[in-house]
Design a protein around this motif. Structure first.
Motif, PDB file in Angstrom:
ATOM      1  N   SER A  12      -7.274  -4.351  13.354  1.00 25.21           N
ATOM      2  CA  SER A  12      -7.153  -3.786  12.000  1.00 25.21           C
ATOM      3  C   SER A  12      -7.001  -2.278  11.997  1.00 25.21           C
ATOM      4  O   SER A  12      -6.426  -1.704  11.075  1.00 25.21           O
ATOM      5  CB  SER A  12      -8.357  -4.198  11.148  1.00 25.21           C
ATOM      6  OG  SER A  12      -9.556  -3.748  11.743  1.00 25.21           O
ATOM      7  N   GLY A  13      -7.508  -1.589  13.036  1.00 24.32           N
ATOM      8  CA  GLY A  13      -7.306  -0.147  13.157  1.00 24.32           C
ATOM      9  C   GLY A  13      -7.789   0.629  11.957  1.00 24.32           C
ATOM     10  O   GLY A  13      -8.963   0.572  11.575  1.00 24.32           O
ATOM     11  N   LEU A  19     -11.264  -3.832   5.391  1.00 23.01           N
ATOM     12  CA  LEU A  19     -11.647  -5.174   5.805  1.00 23.01           C
ATOM     13  C   LEU A  19     -13.160  -5.362   5.685  1.00 23.01           C
ATOM     14  O   LEU A  19     -13.635  -6.404   5.222  1.00 23.01           O
ATOM     15  CB  LEU A  19     -11.198  -5.409   7.252  1.00 23.01           C
ATOM     16  CG  LEU A  19     -10.886  -6.851   7.684  1.00 23.01           C
ATOM     17  CD1 LEU A  19      -9.872  -7.490   6.751  1.00 23.01           C
ATOM     18  CD2 LEU A  19     -10.379  -6.862   9.116  1.00 23.01           C
ATOM     19  N   THR A  20     -13.900  -4.330   6.072  1.00 21.13           N
ATOM     20  CA  THR A  20     -15.365  -4.385   5.974  1.00 21.13           C
ATOM     21  C   THR A  20     -15.814  -4.515   4.525  1.00 21.13           C
ATOM     22  O   THR A  20     -16.686  -5.332   4.197  1.00 21.13           O
ATOM     23  CB  THR A  20     -15.988  -3.115   6.596  1.00 21.13           C
ATOM     24  OG1 THR A  20     -15.569  -3.012   7.959  1.00 21.13           O
ATOM     25  CG2 THR A  20     -17.501  -3.176   6.550  1.00 21.13           C
ATOM     26  N   ARG A  21     -15.207  -3.704   3.648  1.00 24.44           N
ATOM     27  CA  ARG A  21     -15.562  -3.766   2.220  1.00 24.44           C
ATOM     28  C   ARG A  21     -15.251  -5.146   1.643  1.00 24.44           C
ATOM     29  O   ARG A  21     -16.006  -5.670   0.826  1.00 24.44           O
ATOM     30  CB  ARG A  21     -14.810  -2.678   1.447  1.00 24.44           C
ATOM     31  CG  ARG A  21     -15.417  -1.288   1.586  1.00 24.44           C
ATOM     32  CD  ARG A  21     -14.821  -0.325   0.571  1.00 24.44           C
ATOM     33  NE  ARG A  21     -13.459   0.034   0.923  1.00 24.44           N
ATOM     34  CZ  ARG A  21     -13.121   1.084   1.664  1.00 24.44           C
ATOM     35  NH1 ARG A  21     -14.082   1.870   2.156  1.00 24.44           N
ATOM     36  NH2 ARG A  21     -11.868   1.360   1.930  1.00 24.44           N
ATOM     37  N   SER A  22     -14.141  -5.733   2.093  1.00 26.61           N
ATOM     38  CA  SER A  22     -13.770  -7.053   1.595  1.00 26.61           C
ATOM     39  C   SER A  22     -14.791  -8.111   2.028  1.00 26.61           C
ATOM     40  O   SER A  22     -15.174  -8.976   1.231  1.00 26.61           O
ATOM     41  CB  SER A  22     -12.375  -7.428   2.128  1.00 26.61           C
ATOM     42  OG  SER A  22     -11.969  -8.674   1.637  1.00 26.61           O
ATOM     43  N   GLN A  82      -8.814  -6.788   0.798  1.00 24.99           N
ATOM     44  CA  GLN A  82      -8.200  -7.643   1.814  1.00 24.99           C
ATOM     45  C   GLN A  82      -6.677  -7.577   1.721  1.00 24.99           C
ATOM     46  O   GLN A  82      -5.982  -7.613   2.752  1.00 24.99           O
ATOM     47  CB  GLN A  82      -8.687  -9.075   1.703  1.00 24.99           C
ATOM     48  CG  GLN A  82      -8.123  -9.878   0.543  1.00 24.99           C
ATOM     49  CD  GLN A  82      -8.753 -11.264   0.435  1.00 24.99           C
ATOM     50  OE1 GLN A  82      -9.893 -11.463   0.821  1.00 24.99           O
ATOM     51  NE2 GLN A  82      -8.025 -12.201  -0.116  1.00 24.99           N
ATOM     52  N   THR A  83      -6.139  -7.448   0.503  1.00 24.97           N
ATOM     53  CA  THR A  83      -4.695  -7.317   0.335  1.00 24.97           C
ATOM     54  C   THR A  83      -4.197  -5.995   0.932  1.00 24.97           C
ATOM     55  O   THR A  83      -3.198  -5.957   1.654  1.00 24.97           O
ATOM     56  CB  THR A  83      -4.310  -7.390  -1.155  1.00 24.97           C
ATOM     57  OG1 THR A  83      -4.760  -8.637  -1.690  1.00 24.97           O
ATOM     58  CG2 THR A  83      -2.806  -7.275  -1.330  1.00 24.97           C
ATOM     59  N   HIS A  84      -4.930  -4.921   0.618  1.00 25.09           N
ATOM     60  CA  HIS A  84      -4.583  -3.607   1.171  1.00 25.09           C
ATOM     61  C   HIS A  84      -4.649  -3.645   2.695  1.00 25.09           C
ATOM     62  O   HIS A  84      -3.738  -3.169   3.386  1.00 25.09           O
ATOM     63  CB  HIS A  84      -5.534  -2.541   0.622  1.00 25.09           C
ATOM     64  CG  HIS A  84      -5.126  -1.130   0.959  1.00 25.09           C
ATOM     65  ND1 HIS A  84      -5.291  -0.593   2.212  1.00 25.09           N
ATOM     66  CD2 HIS A  84      -4.567  -0.156   0.191  1.00 25.09           C
ATOM     67  CE1 HIS A  84      -4.854   0.657   2.212  1.00 25.09           C
ATOM     68  NE2 HIS A  84      -4.395   0.936   1.012  1.00 25.09           N
ATOM     69  N   ALA A  85      -5.714  -4.224   3.223  1.00 25.74           N
ATOM     70  CA  ALA A  85      -5.899  -4.296   4.679  1.00 25.74           C
ATOM     71  C   ALA A  85      -4.762  -5.070   5.331  1.00 25.74           C
ATOM     72  O   ALA A  85      -4.213  -4.644   6.347  1.00 25.74           O
ATOM     73  CB  ALA A  85      -7.242  -4.938   5.005  1.00 25.74           C
ATOM     74  N   GLY A  86      -4.390  -6.207   4.725  1.00 33.29           N
ATOM     75  CA  GLY A  86      -3.349  -7.052   5.311  1.00 33.29           C
ATOM     76  C   GLY A  86      -2.005  -6.359   5.375  1.00 33.29           C
ATOM     77  O   GLY A  86      -1.386  -6.258   6.444  1.00 33.29           O
ATOM     78  N   ILE A 132      -4.290 -13.214   7.817  1.00 33.68           N
ATOM     79  CA  ILE A 132      -5.537 -12.800   8.469  1.00 33.68           C
ATOM     80  C   ILE A 132      -6.602 -12.310   7.500  1.00 33.68           C
ATOM     81  O   ILE A 132      -7.726 -12.818   7.506  1.00 33.68           O
ATOM     82  CB  ILE A 132      -5.253 -11.773   9.580  1.00 33.68           C
ATOM     83  CG1 ILE A 132      -4.705 -12.506  10.807  1.00 33.68           C
ATOM     84  CG2 ILE A 132      -6.509 -11.003   9.968  1.00 33.68           C
ATOM     85  CD1 ILE A 132      -4.493 -11.647  12.015  1.00 33.68           C
ATOM     86  N   PRO A 133      -6.341 -11.307   6.648  1.00 37.92           N
ATOM     87  CA  PRO A 133      -7.422 -10.838   5.759  1.00 37.92           C
ATOM     88  C   PRO A 133      -7.917 -11.937   4.822  1.00 37.92           C
ATOM     89  O   PRO A 133      -9.123 -12.100   4.636  1.00 37.92           O
ATOM     90  CB  PRO A 133      -6.770  -9.688   4.982  1.00 37.92           C
ATOM     91  CG  PRO A 133      -5.615  -9.274   5.820  1.00 37.92           C
ATOM     92  CD  PRO A 133      -5.123 -10.520   6.471  1.00 37.92           C
ATOM     93  N   VAL A 134      -6.969 -12.698   4.239  1.00 39.54           N
ATOM     94  CA  VAL A 134      -7.356 -13.752   3.293  1.00 39.54           C
ATOM     95  C   VAL A 134      -8.163 -14.832   3.997  1.00 39.54           C
ATOM     96  O   VAL A 134      -9.237 -15.235   3.536  1.00 39.54           O
ATOM     97  CB  VAL A 134      -6.106 -14.364   2.628  1.00 39.54           C
ATOM     98  CG1 VAL A 134      -6.495 -15.512   1.722  1.00 39.54           C
ATOM     99  CG2 VAL A 134      -5.349 -13.298   1.845  1.00 39.54           C
ATOM    100  N   LEU A 135      -7.643 -15.297   5.139  1.00 37.90           N
ATOM    101  CA  LEU A 135      -8.333 -16.359   5.865  1.00 37.90           C
ATOM    102  C   LEU A 135      -9.678 -15.888   6.398  1.00 37.90           C
ATOM    103  O   LEU A 135     -10.672 -16.620   6.352  1.00 37.90           O
ATOM    104  CB  LEU A 135      -7.459 -16.848   7.025  1.00 37.90           C
ATOM    105  CG  LEU A 135      -6.191 -17.620   6.645  1.00 37.90           C
ATOM    106  CD1 LEU A 135      -5.368 -17.923   7.881  1.00 37.90           C
ATOM    107  CD2 LEU A 135      -6.535 -18.904   5.906  1.00 37.90           C
ATOM    108  N   LEU A 136      -9.702 -14.654   6.911  1.00 37.53           N
ATOM    109  CA  LEU A 136     -10.950 -14.124   7.465  1.00 37.53           C
ATOM    110  C   LEU A 136     -12.032 -14.078   6.394  1.00 37.53           C
ATOM    111  O   LEU A 136     -13.168 -14.526   6.604  1.00 37.53           O
ATOM    112  CB  LEU A 136     -10.719 -12.728   8.040  1.00 37.53           C
ATOM    113  CG  LEU A 136     -11.937 -12.029   8.641  1.00 37.53           C
ATOM    114  CD1 LEU A 136     -12.450 -12.792   9.846  1.00 37.53           C
ATOM    115  CD2 LEU A 136     -11.601 -10.600   9.027  1.00 37.53           C
TER     116      LEU A 136
END
Length: 578
Positions: A12-13, A19-22, A82-86, A132-136
């Motif tokens: 995720s870099g 991702l953590t906030r999500s 999660q959308t932003h992260a993806g 990935i973000p959604v599934l995670l």
């Protein structure tokens, strides 16, 4: 399972915080969701005691409102992050891939690598940004949601809570087996996808030949085989997952039955109140919903994880060794000393030595396959020599930074590639900060201003990919305008007039003369009248310089060059007689 989350975390870099906030928001979403269970339990307690007062109703309403508002807020925060992260995770990797490609030797690229890189940039990174973000978050959210409900059941009754926990553990074990089994299929799927992409690209690029030889439809065996393999692998993956998903459902179903039996047994024995019995029986049908969703997503998450693994291909791509000289190159003499170069085991250049003087034109002629283009590509460091060295301004080109070296070289190719953009942006490609006035001046010098202004939107006219809407001569003149705007001191022409019609040849000649004033020019040409006035002509034969000199000197010497000129003269005067 932990390895999947670990890979996603490192991949995720810059988007790790989002991702953590999500994930944190998903955890609190599960907590707020559990509030509904608390409200129902509290209300049933009051109803069975038959002493419901206004205060109880208000408490239940407040808890339900807090639950609803909390779920809305946490769902919004989780989904936005999660959308932003993806999307930004994939965007950053695409930019990283683009930067990496700039530093990779041209010799690295072949049908396999192009198919692999195309699959990475499209299919694999699309899977990452979409899945990935959604599934995670869904997987972790499902586990957390079930775990919090199980803890709530433990508070009400230890035995039933223990049954729910055992069911959850068995479910996770089945999920682990499914996730482990899906690894091989996911890797196969990635390889099949790469092969399919490579065949689709080859089919599109060679469509003219395919049609002319009637290789469309069933005749295009390579593409059909790739499509069939993709279908079979996908179907195999689905079939492989089915027994595990059925087992998961059976585990959940049996856990629910056992929980119900325990509720009835404990109630009949007087160890469980009617209120607790009703609540736990209701809970047994709902607490595993999140777990079922998480289990289903784990197999898909494995495919997405494999997309991350496939990106390792980029990290193993070779880099051109870069020097550290970034200062201005003072002179542009090119010294080529005893260079040798091979493609795999095929020797192309052998012990080539010459000096290309600053502000002079050096022409390179020879039969096809003699190494003309390869020599020019080595000067521009598209490849590196196997032996010997090439110097510009007294320093080995390997000692310069790539940016500094390329700032000093412009190339005009035989096959011009224009991007699917406006004509102005295509001309500005080598000098992004150019003004409209500078673009127009370059276009006028390149003899392409008149046809540009005659187009519907002038310089703002969008052209198709590769410049499909323009003629060969028009594309060549735009590429010369691009080189003029860059204004590099070294110009390399790789048979730039080979495929130009006579009508455009004179305009191209004027454009080239304007471009090459006070430049170090290297010109590969089949049309010998474009190089008659060259300061030096190098005649390549089988990878070696066999002759060198001016046109007059070489004609007096005889040999390959004179034979070449005579053969060209005969071919140009050839006609078809009835």
């Amino acid at each position: 399972m932990i390895s999947v989350f670990k890979k996603i975390w490192f991949f995720s870099g810059k988007e790790r915080n989002n991702l953590t906030r999500s994930i944190v928001a998903a955890f609190f979403h599960a907590v707020f969701n559990a509030f509904q269970f608390v409200a129902i339990y509290y209300m049933l307690k009051c109803l069975f005691k038959q002493n419901v007062v206004q205060k109880d109703i208000i408490i239940v309403l407040v808890v339900l409102i807090i639950s609803l508002i909390g779920k809305i807020i946490t769902q919004n925060v989780s989904q936005m992050n999660q959308t932003h992260a993806g999307y930004f995770m994939a965007a950053n990797k695409r930019i990283e891939l683009g930067e990496k490609i700039k530093r990779v030797p041209m010799g690295f690229f072949n049908n396999f690598s192009l198919g692999k890189l195309t699959t990475l940039a499209t299919t694999n990174l699309t899977q990452i940004e979409s899945w990935i973000p959604v599934l995670l978050v869904n997987v972790l959210g499902g586990f957390l949601n079930t775990f919090i409900f199980v803890l709530s059941i433990f508070i009400i009754n230890f035995e039933i809570g223990f049954v729910a926990l055992i069911g959850m553990i068995v479910f996770l074990f089945v999920t682990f087996l499914m996730e482990k089994r899906s690894r091989k299929n996911a890797a196969d799927m990635s390889n099949i996808q790469t092969r399919l992409t490579k065949n689709v690209l080859s089919t599109i690029q060679g469509m003219q030949v395919i049609k002319s030889y009637n290789l469309c439809g069933e005749n295009n065996k390579s593409l059909n085989d790739a499509i069939d393999d993709s279908y079979k692998t996908t179907l195999s993956l689905e079939k492989m997952i089915i027994p595990y998903t059925i087992t998961q459902r059976i585990v959940i179903g049996m856990t629910i039955v056992v929980m119900l039996l325990f509720c009835i047994k404990l109630n009949l024995s007087g160890n469980l109140s009617i209120v607790d019995t009703v609540v736990l029986m209701i809970a047994s049908f709902t607490i595993f919903d999140g777990l079922i969703g998480a289990g289903s997503n784990m197999a898909i998450l494995r495919i997405a994880e494999n997309a991350i693994d496939s990106y390792e291909y980029v990290n193993h791509m070779p880099d051109i060794d870069e020097g550290n000289i970034s200062s201005l190159i003072q002179n542009h003499n090119i010294d080529i000393n005893n260079i040798r170069f091979s493609y795999d085991n095929r020797r192309v250049l052998d012990n080539v030595t010459c000096i290309i003087k600053e502000n002079e034109m050096t022409a390179i002629v020879g039969m096809s396959g003699s190494g003309k283009t390869t020599l020019c590509n080595l000067i521009a460091r598209f490849w590196d020599v196997n032996e010997g060295e090439i110097k510009i301004g007294g320093n080995n080109i390997k000692d310069y930074t790539i940016e500094n070296l390329m700032d000093n070289i412009s190339m005009v190719f035989q096959d011009v590639y224009l991007f699917e953009d406006t004509i102005e942006n295509n001309i500005k490609f080598g000098y992004q900060n150019a003004t409209r006035e500078e673009v127009v001046n370059a276009a006028k010098k390149a003899q392409c201003h008149d046809f540009i202004v005659s187009l519907p939107q002038g310089y703002n006219t969008s052209i198709g990919e590769g410049g499909a809407s323009l003629s060969g001569g028009e594309k060549q003149r735009i590429s010369i305008a691009r080189a003029m705007l860059k204004d590099a001191p070294i110009i390399i022409f790789d048979e730039a007039t080979a495929n130009v019609d006579p009508e455009n040849e004179d305009k191209l000649k004027l454009a080239i003369e304007s471009l090459t004033k006070n430049k170090t020019v290297i010109m590969i040409a089949h049309r010998l009248k474009t190089i008659r006035n060259a300061n030096q002509i190098l005649v390549l034969n089988k990878g070696c310089i066999e002759q060198r000199g001016t046109h007059e000197e070489l004609m007096r010497q005889g040999g390959i060059y004179k034979d070449f000129v005579n053969a060209k003269s005969v071919s140009e005067n050839w006609s078809l007689n009835n």
